[in-house]
Design a protein around this motif. Structure first.
Motif, PDB file in Angstrom:
ATOM      1  N   CYS A  14      37.904  -9.269  10.416  1.00 33.52           N
ATOM      2  CA  CYS A  14      39.206  -9.663  10.941  1.00 33.52           C
ATOM      3  C   CYS A  14      40.241  -8.624  10.533  1.00 33.52           C
ATOM      4  N   MET A  15      40.986  -8.143  11.494  1.00 32.88           N
ATOM      5  CA  MET A  15      42.015  -7.148  11.236  1.00 32.88           C
ATOM      6  C   MET A  15      43.314  -7.796  10.753  1.00 32.88           C
ATOM      7  N   LYS A  16      43.399  -9.124  10.788  1.00 34.23           N
ATOM      8  CA  LYS A  16      44.590  -9.828  10.301  1.00 34.23           C
ATOM      9  C   LYS A  16      44.466 -10.191   8.823  1.00 34.23           C
ATOM     10  N   CYS A  17      43.342 -10.839   8.449  1.00 36.70           N
ATOM     11  CA  CYS A  17      43.220 -11.330   7.071  1.00 36.70           C
ATOM     12  C   CYS A  17      42.171 -10.582   6.247  1.00 36.70           C
ATOM     13  N   CYS A  57      38.227 -15.287  14.165  1.00 33.98           N
ATOM     14  CA  CYS A  57      38.014 -15.196  12.722  1.00 33.98           C
ATOM     15  C   CYS A  57      37.699 -16.582  12.175  1.00 33.98           C
ATOM     16  N   CYS A  60      40.876 -17.298   9.448  1.00 32.15           N
ATOM     17  CA  CYS A  60      42.266 -17.544   9.828  1.00 32.15           C
ATOM     18  C   CYS A  60      42.454 -17.966  11.288  1.00 32.15           C
ATOM     19  N   GLU A  62      42.412 -16.120  13.944  1.00 27.64           N
ATOM     20  CA  GLU A  62      42.964 -15.068  14.811  1.00 27.64           C
ATOM     21  C   GLU A  62      41.861 -14.430  15.647  1.00 27.64           C
ATOM     22  N   VAL A  64      41.927 -10.982  16.455  1.00 26.98           N
ATOM     23  CA  VAL A  64      41.947  -9.537  16.266  1.00 26.98           C
ATOM     24  C   VAL A  64      40.758  -9.203  15.358  1.00 26.98           C
TER      25      VAL A  64
END
Length: 87
Positions: A14-17, A57, A60, A62, A64
């Motif tokens: 995951c590129m967010k978390c 993800c 989270c 998301e 991304v």
């Protein structure tokens, strides 16, 4: 439905978390009423959305998410653990 599924595994990050995970899928090949091929993905006997279209993800929620070949998450975690052990 084909008689034998193909098994493929992917690594996800995951590129967010920053959460990373790996998942294996059974991929069943089918042919629709017009003769066009399509596939379905299954995990633990349950049909799931294709991990290639809009991965989510697990941490989270998301979308991304980077998809990599199998083993990438395991390799990164092992390297991190070895680095911590040495220091």
């Amino acid at each position: 439905m084909s008689d034998v599924p193909v098994t493929e595994a992917y690594s996800f990050a995951c590129m967010k978390c920053g959460h990373g995970w790996e998942q294996s899928y059974e991929i069943w090949h089918h042919t629709d009423a017009q003769g066009r091929p399509f596939v379905t993905y299954h995990v633990g006997g349950e049909r799931v959305p294709s991990p290639l279209t809009r991965p989510t993800c697990l941490n989270c929620g998301e979308h991304v998410v980077r998809i990599m070949r199998s083993g990438q998450v395991r390799t990164a975690v092992t390297a991190l653990e070895e680095s911590r052990w040495r220091h």
